[in-house]
Motif scaffolding. Structure first.
Motif, short mmCIF file in Angstrom:
data_model
loop_
_atom_site.label_atom_id
_atom_site.label_comp_id
_atom_site.label_asym_id
_atom_site.label_seq_id
_atom_site.Cartn_x
_atom_site.Cartn_y
_atom_site.Cartn_z
N ARG A 1 36.03 70.37 -1.66
CA ARG A 1 36.17 71.71 -1.09
C ARG A 1 34.91 72.11 -0.33
N ALA A 2 33.75 71.78 -0.90
CA ALA A 2 32.49 72.12 -0.22
C ALA A 2 32.35 71.36 1.09
N ALA A 3 32.81 70.12 1.11
CA ALA A 3 32.70 69.31 2.33
C ALA A 3 33.55 69.88 3.45
N THR A 4 34.71 70.42 3.10
CA THR A 4 35.61 70.95 4.13
C THR A 4 35.03 72.19 4.80
N THR A 5 34.10 72.87 4.16
CA THR A 5 33.47 74.04 4.79
C THR A 5 32.50 73.62 5.89
N GLY A 6 32.04 72.39 5.81
CA GLY A 6 31.06 71.93 6.79
C GLY A 6 29.67 72.45 6.55
N CYS A 7 29.46 73.23 5.48
CA CYS A 7 28.14 73.78 5.17
C CYS A 7 27.34 72.73 4.40
N ARG A 8 26.29 72.28 5.01
CA ARG A 8 25.48 71.22 4.42
C ARG A 8 24.85 71.66 3.09
N ALA A 9 24.36 72.90 3.04
CA ALA A 9 23.72 73.40 1.83
C ALA A 9 24.71 73.52 0.68
N THR A 10 25.90 74.04 0.96
CA THR A 10 26.93 74.17 -0.08
C THR A 10 27.33 72.81 -0.62
N TYR A 11 27.48 71.84 0.29
CA TYR A 11 27.86 70.51 -0.16
C TYR A 11 26.74 69.86 -0.97
N ALA A 12 25.50 70.06 -0.54
CA ALA A 12 24.38 69.45 -1.25
C ALA A 12 24.34 69.90 -2.71
N GLU A 13 24.61 71.17 -2.93
CA GLU A 13 24.60 71.70 -4.30
C GLU A 13 25.73 71.11 -5.14
N SER A 14 26.92 71.05 -4.58
CA SER A 14 28.06 70.50 -5.33
C SER A 14 27.90 69.00 -5.55
N ASP A 15 27.27 68.32 -4.59
CA ASP A 15 27.02 66.88 -4.71
C ASP A 15 26.10 66.61 -5.90
N ARG A 16 25.02 67.38 -6.00
CA ARG A 16 24.10 67.20 -7.13
C ARG A 16 24.79 67.53 -8.46
N ALA A 17 25.64 68.56 -8.45
CA ALA A 17 26.34 68.95 -9.68
C ALA A 17 27.24 67.82 -10.17
N PHE A 18 27.90 67.12 -9.25
CA PHE A 18 28.78 66.02 -9.65
C PHE A 18 27.97 64.88 -10.28
N HIS A 19 26.91 64.46 -9.60
CA HIS A 19 26.09 63.37 -10.14
C HIS A 19 25.42 63.76 -11.45
N ARG A 20 25.02 65.02 -11.56
CA ARG A 20 24.40 65.49 -12.80
C ARG A 20 25.40 65.44 -13.95
N ALA A 21 26.65 65.82 -13.70
CA ALA A 21 27.67 65.80 -14.74
C ALA A 21 27.97 64.37 -15.20
N VAL A 22 27.98 63.44 -14.25
CA VAL A 22 28.24 62.04 -14.61
C VAL A 22 27.10 61.50 -15.46
N LEU A 23 25.87 61.68 -15.01
CA LEU A 23 24.73 61.12 -15.72
C LEU A 23 24.50 61.79 -17.06
N ALA A 24 24.92 63.05 -17.21
CA ALA A 24 24.73 63.77 -18.47
C ALA A 24 25.44 63.09 -19.62
N LEU A 25 26.45 62.29 -19.33
CA LEU A 25 27.19 61.58 -20.39
C LEU A 25 26.33 60.55 -21.10
N CYS A 26 25.18 60.17 -20.48
CA CYS A 26 24.31 59.19 -21.13
C CYS A 26 23.47 59.83 -22.22
N GLY A 27 23.36 61.17 -22.21
CA GLY A 27 22.62 61.87 -23.25
C GLY A 27 21.12 61.85 -23.09
N ASN A 28 20.62 61.44 -21.93
CA ASN A 28 19.17 61.37 -21.69
C ASN A 28 18.79 62.46 -20.69
N ASP A 29 18.28 63.56 -21.19
CA ASP A 29 17.93 64.70 -20.33
C ASP A 29 16.83 64.35 -19.34
#
Length: 306
Positions: free
Chosen positions: A215-243
């Protein structure tokens, strides 16, 4: 940019009169309201016992030549100092200063806005920006802006220019490639382990994060996408339990999103949409436990995304 002069820092300071459209830094918009002080703690500072204080001063003076008993001066917190000349042992200590708990909120808002300006290219590589000039755009003093800029300096986004301000770091393709390599060294092994150990149901729970990047990518807003991109990778890596790993990986990810010197924005809406689609494919591969696909996807994703 219209230069002007500010001598509050002890020398000439370049000040930009140009606003940052669409970055969260207001131009002529409303100012950030003054932040209220926090309430004092319910428990006050107890009065100092006069006898104990005098005994402590006498004992301390025996080990400090040249300072007579009773000639020590209490510090702001009621403790004894090493300055002589005033007798304060009979005075009630001053309470501790009220903490400005809201200052971090103002600083955080400015830091977020400056990070957005970096991602969108509104803060141009090689340009010098002064805290007073940026403070005028925020409607605050230069102090919280300077604090936010100092944080960006620690992150490698800007560098301090004495008596002038902060220069945005000029980055090239080599630095971007190095960041991609380091990210791969950290995240690829973790994702491969997670693909082997995390149940498919857990990966399904992360689908909203991947959808948010689309959804963020479809807006074309680079800043909005950057934030959602980091949130996705953060959620994936959080499963390892290493803060600590998650924190380091996010810092590298954020740095990889800053624009290159070649132009303020090097990726268009189509590039963002393609990058977001890779998140969905990666999530499916992780859920299926296909380590070969995960390895190839992550390396390609790091090499092609910013």
């Amino acid at each position: 940019m219209t230069p002007s002069t500010d001598t509050s820092g002890g020398g000439p300071v370049e000040r930009s009169a140009q606003g940052f459209a669409g970055t969260g830094i207001p131009g002529a918009g409303p100012r950030v309201p003054a932040q209220p002080r926090a309430a004092e703690c319910d428990r006050g500072v107890p009065e100092t016992d006069r006898g104990a204080q005098e005994r402590g001063a006498q004992e301390g003076d025996r080990g400090t030549p040249g300072i007579a008993a009773g000639d020590r001066m209490s510090g702001p917190d009621g403790g004894s100092g090493a300055v002589r000349g005033e007798h304060t042992h009979s005075e009630t200590p001053f309470p501790r200063p009220r903490p400005l708990v809201q200052r971090s909120s103002v600083r955080g808002q400015i830091l977020d806005a400056l990070r957005t300006a970096l991602v969108t290219g509104e803060l141009l590589p090689g340009e010098v920006y002064s805290a007073p000039a940026l403070g005028e755009r925020f409607g605050v003093s230069a102090t919280p802006v300077r604090e936010a800029m100092q944080q960006l300096a620690l992150e490698g986004a800007v560098e301090v220019v004495p008596n002038r301000g902060f220069r945005v770091i000029v980055r090239g393709t080599r630095e971007l490639a190095e960041l991609a390599e380091v990210r791969a060294l950290i995240e690829v092994p973790v994702m491969l382990r997670l693909a082997r150990t995390v149940p498919a149901a857990r990966w399904t729970e992360l689908r909203p994060f991947a959808d948010a990047t689309v959804r963020a990518a479809t807006t074309g807003c680079r800043a909005t996408y950057a934030e959602s991109d980091r949130a996705f990778h953060r959620a994936v890596l959080a499963l390892c339990g290493n803060d600590q790993l998650v924190s380091i990986a996010e810092d590298l990810h954020r740095r990889s999103q800053w624009p290159l010197v070649g132009g303020p924005v090097s990726r268009g809406r189509a590039d963002l949409v393609a990058d977001a689609a890779e998140h969905l494919t990666l999530l499916e591969a992780l859920g299926a436990g296909d380590v070969d696909v995960v390895r190839a996807l992550v390396r390609e994703h790091f090499a092609g995304s910013r």
